[in-house]
Scaffold this active site. Structure first.
Site, PDB file in Angstrom:
ATOM      1  N   ARG A  25      10.068   3.514  13.838  1.00 19.55           N
ATOM      2  CA  ARG A  25       8.848   3.352  14.635  1.00 19.55           C
ATOM      3  C   ARG A  25       9.192   2.738  16.003  1.00 19.55           C
ATOM      4  NH1 ARG A  25       5.473  -0.078  10.368  1.00 19.55           N
ATOM      5  NH2 ARG A  25       7.585  -0.825  10.008  1.00 19.55           N
ATOM      6  N   ASP A  36       6.687  -4.982  -1.785  1.00 17.76           N
ATOM      7  CA  ASP A  36       7.014  -5.911  -0.684  1.00 17.76           C
ATOM      8  C   ASP A  36       6.539  -7.329  -0.998  1.00 17.76           C
ATOM      9  OD1 ASP A  36       4.335  -5.214  -0.426  1.00 17.76           O
ATOM     10  OD2 ASP A  36       4.364  -5.323   1.762  1.00 17.76           O
ATOM     11  N   LYS A  45       9.218  -4.402  14.409  1.00 17.56           N
ATOM     12  CA  LYS A  45       9.795  -5.345  13.442  1.00 17.56           C
ATOM     13  C   LYS A  45      10.142  -6.672  14.117  1.00 17.56           C
ATOM     14  CE  LYS A  45      10.346  -4.195   9.581  1.00 17.56           C
ATOM     15  NZ  LYS A  45       9.296  -4.165   8.520  1.00 17.56           N
ATOM     16  N   TYR A  69       5.424  -7.633  14.512  1.00 16.21           N
ATOM     17  CA  TYR A  69       5.430  -8.229  13.174  1.00 16.21           C
ATOM     18  C   TYR A  69       6.524  -9.288  13.135  1.00 16.21           C
ATOM     19  CZ  TYR A  69       2.650  -4.336  11.235  1.00 16.21           C
ATOM     20  OH  TYR A  69       1.661  -3.429  10.955  1.00 16.21           O
ATOM     21  N   GLU A 114       0.865  -9.637  11.800  1.00 10.95           N
ATOM     22  CA  GLU A 114       0.355  -9.756  10.431  1.00 10.95           C
ATOM     23  C   GLU A 114      -0.638 -10.895  10.242  1.00 10.95           C
ATOM     24  OE1 GLU A 114       3.482 -10.318  11.299  1.00 10.95           O
ATOM     25  OE2 GLU A 114       4.142 -12.251  10.522  1.00 10.95           O
ATOM     26  N   HIS A 141       6.553 -12.075  10.145  1.00  7.66           N
ATOM     27  CA  HIS A 141       6.755 -12.514   8.744  1.00  7.66           C
ATOM     28  C   HIS A 141       7.702 -13.714   8.688  1.00  7.66           C
ATOM     29  CE1 HIS A 141       4.493  -9.164   7.142  1.00  7.66           C
ATOM     30  NE2 HIS A 141       5.151  -8.361   7.952  1.00  7.66           N
TER      31      HIS A 141
HETATM   32  N1  LIG Z   1       5.610  -0.814   0.153  1.00  6.01           N
HETATM   33  C1  LIG Z   1       5.081  -0.682   1.365  1.00  6.01           C
HETATM   34  O1  LIG Z   1       5.625  -0.036   2.237  1.00  6.01           O
HETATM   35  C2  LIG Z   1       3.752  -1.313   1.649  1.00  6.01           C
HETATM   36  C3  LIG Z   1       3.028  -0.952   2.794  1.00  6.01           C
HETATM   37  C4  LIG Z   1       1.763  -1.521   2.997  1.00  6.01           C
HETATM   38  C5  LIG Z   1       1.260  -2.465   2.092  1.00  6.01           C
HETATM   39  N2  LIG Z   1       2.019  -2.811   1.005  1.00  6.01           N
HETATM   40  C6  LIG Z   1       1.548  -3.768  -0.022  1.00  6.01           C
HETATM   41  O2  LIG Z   1       0.562  -3.177  -0.842  1.00  6.01           O
HETATM   42  C7  LIG Z   1      -0.163  -4.222  -1.488  1.00  6.01           C
HETATM   43  C8  LIG Z   1      -1.656  -3.966  -1.382  1.00  6.01           C
HETATM   44  O3  LIG Z   1      -2.053  -4.105  -0.024  1.00  6.01           O
HETATM   45  P1  LIG Z   1      -3.572  -3.890   0.455  1.00  6.01           P
HETATM   46  O4  LIG Z   1      -3.548  -3.853   1.927  1.00  6.01           O
HETATM   47  O5  LIG Z   1      -4.195  -2.763  -0.287  1.00  6.01           O
HETATM   48  O6  LIG Z   1      -4.249  -5.258  -0.048  1.00  6.01           O
HETATM   49  P2  LIG Z   1      -5.811  -5.513  -0.256  1.00  6.01           P
HETATM   50  O7  LIG Z   1      -6.012  -6.980  -0.162  1.00  6.01           O
HETATM   51  O8  LIG Z   1      -6.619  -4.611   0.614  1.00  6.01           O
HETATM   52  O9  LIG Z   1      -6.087  -5.042  -1.775  1.00  6.01           O
HETATM   53  C9  LIG Z   1      -5.569  -5.690  -2.889  1.00  6.01           C
HETATM   54  C10 LIG Z   1      -6.511  -5.467  -4.068  1.00  6.01           C
HETATM   55  O10 LIG Z   1      -5.866  -5.972  -5.251  1.00  6.01           O
HETATM   56  C11 LIG Z   1      -6.909  -6.482  -6.075  1.00  6.01           C
HETATM   57  N3  LIG Z   1      -6.297  -7.331  -7.110  1.00  6.01           N
HETATM   58  C12 LIG Z   1      -5.801  -8.588  -7.009  1.00  6.01           C
HETATM   59  N4  LIG Z   1      -5.321  -8.999  -8.196  1.00  6.01           N
HETATM   60  C13 LIG Z   1      -5.499  -7.973  -9.066  1.00  6.01           C
HETATM   61  C14 LIG Z   1      -5.212  -7.774 -10.447  1.00  6.01           C
HETATM   62  N5  LIG Z   1      -4.620  -8.732 -11.158  1.00  6.01           N
HETATM   63  N6  LIG Z   1      -5.537  -6.588 -11.001  1.00  6.01           N
HETATM   64  C15 LIG Z   1      -6.134  -5.617 -10.287  1.00  6.01           C
HETATM   65  N7  LIG Z   1      -6.455  -5.750  -8.971  1.00  6.01           N
HETATM   66  C16 LIG Z   1      -6.132  -6.912  -8.384  1.00  6.01           C
HETATM   67  C17 LIG Z   1      -7.818  -7.203  -5.103  1.00  6.01           C
HETATM   68  O11 LIG Z   1      -9.108  -7.417  -5.654  1.00  6.01           O
HETATM   69  C18 LIG Z   1      -7.844  -6.192  -3.919  1.00  6.01           C
HETATM   70  O12 LIG Z   1      -8.922  -5.274  -4.033  1.00  6.01           O
HETATM   71  C19 LIG Z   1       0.304  -5.515  -0.800  1.00  6.01           C
HETATM   72  O13 LIG Z   1       1.276  -6.128  -1.598  1.00  6.01           O
HETATM   73  C20 LIG Z   1       0.899  -5.021   0.488  1.00  6.01           C
HETATM   74  O14 LIG Z   1       1.843  -5.944   1.012  1.00  6.01           O
HETATM   75  C21 LIG Z   1       3.244  -2.258   0.784  1.00  6.01           C
END
Ligand SMILES: NC(=O)c1ccc[n+]([C@@H]2O[C@H](COP(=O)([O-])OP(=O)(O)OC[C@H]3O[C@@H](n4cnc5c(N)ncnc54)[C@H](O)[C@@H]3O)[C@@H](O)[C@H]2O)c1
Length: 372
Positions: free
Chosen positions: A15, A270, A75, A94, A118, A96
């Site tokens: 990016r 992550d 980054k 970002y 973030e 972190h």
């Molecule tokens: N791997 C990647 O490249 C990448 C990229 C973007 C985001 N992410 C990650 O994805 C994850 C989700 O991000 P998001 O933006 O959707 O967050 P978000 O806060 O929008 O959504 C998280 C959801 O999880 C629910 N939740 C919490 N505990 C729970 C449980 N025990 N059981 C069921 N649901 C539960 C919450 O109520 C909420 O609706 C984060 O860890 C974020 O860092 C990873």
């Protein structure tokens, strides 16, 4: 203001901090923009695209760090970049910082003012500069999951939408936030039978109101979760507990209850992942097998679609970038408390409480930093 955008140097990062369109807008606001040569190439933007937008091209990152008032990146600055930051320079990217004491030390030593994407907030309590990457990762999850389900990749050999006379794949999404909702929509669009599990009743009410034709919702009790996972061809992990490691919702022992060849896409990797058997993988080697269950656990999923991700991030950062350039960081942050929430470092002091707590460093309140 002179805005500089170096090429990203973190491995596998394609990016770029400024799109040609963002450069064009900044220039229309009376600013000067310099981009490092080939800076946008990984996202499909050539030097000519930037020149056409009115930007200058610099041969090296060093020239950009030396001349620019504000550095816009994607980054966190790498060690060699941190050495080039200087007192009074503004860094918008970002960061972190909480798990990264080395970077924090270097940023404090540089004397720069650093605003982290973030931690910028919005009026709905969301994180507007993280949301676009969650949207990308969410929409990508069923796409990579369906590939993982193919026989040649060790999967069950199930087609998402089925065919006439053969039922669709069963997809379970755990966590119905930004990632989960976008994942569920795309999986449903591919014809899969989709259920979203969450623990927030208001969130499930919203999902049911808006998407009940596309997918079902279910309360994420431990019992419901394992029952749904047992039946699933694909499970997408998308939970987030802000500021905490992801809860482990499926243990290794429970994997044996899943269908052989089922796919797990743990987007929450992550934050440590929500399956006991999850460990971070890379785009080069994205999937692995534990007890016959195929795991996809890439920690920077948006990097796979660098062009879409760059444009999505650029759309979200642009209004803040323009406010910082037009008004200077002090006035911009004074006018917008959400942007002020992004302030992490100023003139050798940490200005973000959660980072200070994580690293055991004293914090100057951002409001006082505005006056410092
Ligand atoms: N791997 C990647 O490249 C990448 C990229 C973007 C985001 N992410 C990650 O994805 C994850 C989700 O991000 P998001 O933006 O959707 O967050 P978000 O806060 O929008 O959504 C998280 C959801 O999880 C629910 N939740 C919490 N505990 C729970 C449980 N025990 N059981 C069921 N649901 C539960 C919450 O109520 C909420 O609706 C984060 O860890 C974020 O860092 C990873």
């Amino acid at each position: 203001m002179h805005i500089g955008c170096p090429k990203e140097i973190k491995p596998q990062e394609f990016r770029v901090g400024l799109t040609p369109n963002a450069a064009r807008e900044a220039i229309a606001h009376g600013h000067k923009v310099t981009v490092e040569t080939q800076g946008g190439i990984g996202a499909g933007f050539s030097d000519e695209d930037y020149i056409e937008a009115g930007a200058a091209i610099a041969g090296t990152a060093a020239e950009i760090f030396a001349a620019a008032d504000m550095i816009v990146k994607v980054k966190e600055p790498q060690a060699v970049e941190r050495k080039m930051l200087r007192e009074g320079q503004l860094l918008f990217t970002y960061l972190h910082l909480a798990p990264d004491p080395e970077q924090t030390k270097d940023l404090l030593a540089s004397g720069c003012t650093a605003i982290a994407y973030e931690t910028v907030t919005d009026a709905n309590g969301g994180l507007p500069l993280l949301a676009p990457m969650s949207e990308v990762a969410g929409r990508l999850a069923p796409q990579v999951g369906s590939w993982t389900l193919q026989k040649a990749n060790g999967g069950r050999g199930v087609l998402m939408g089925g065919v006439p006379g053969v039922g669709p794949a069963k997809v379970v999404v755990i966590g119905g936030g930004v990632v989960g909702t976008h994942a569920a929509r795309v999986a449903a669009g591919m014809g899969a039978d989709v259920t979203v599990l969450d623990r927030s009743l208001p969130r499930m009410r919203y999902l049911d109101d808006v998407f009940s034709r596309d997918f079902k919702t279910m309360y994420a009790s431990a019992g419901n979760t394992i029952e749904m996972v047992r039946e699933a061809d694909m499970v997408i992990g998308a939970v987030l507990i802000p500021g905490a490691a992801a809860p482990k919702l499926i243990s290794r022992a429970q994997l044996s209850e899943m269908k052989p060849g089922a796919a797990i896409v743990d987007v929450a990797i992550d934050q440590g992942g929500c399956f006991e058997t999850s460990k971070a993988t890379t785009h080069q080697d994205p999937i692995y097998d534990v007890d016959g269950i195929m795991h996809y656990c890439v920690a920077n999923m948006p990097g796979a679609v660098a062009r879409t991700s760059t444009i999505a991030l650029g759309n979200a950062t642009m209004p803040f970038m323009l406010a910082l350039a037009d008004k200077g960081w002090r006035q911009a942050c004074e006018d917008d408390a959400h942007l002020l929430n992004g302030l992490n470092v100023h003139a050798g002091q940490l200005t973000y409480f959660a980072v200070g707590k994580a690293l055991g460093i004293d914090v100057l309140s951002p409001q006082l930093a505005l006056k410092a």
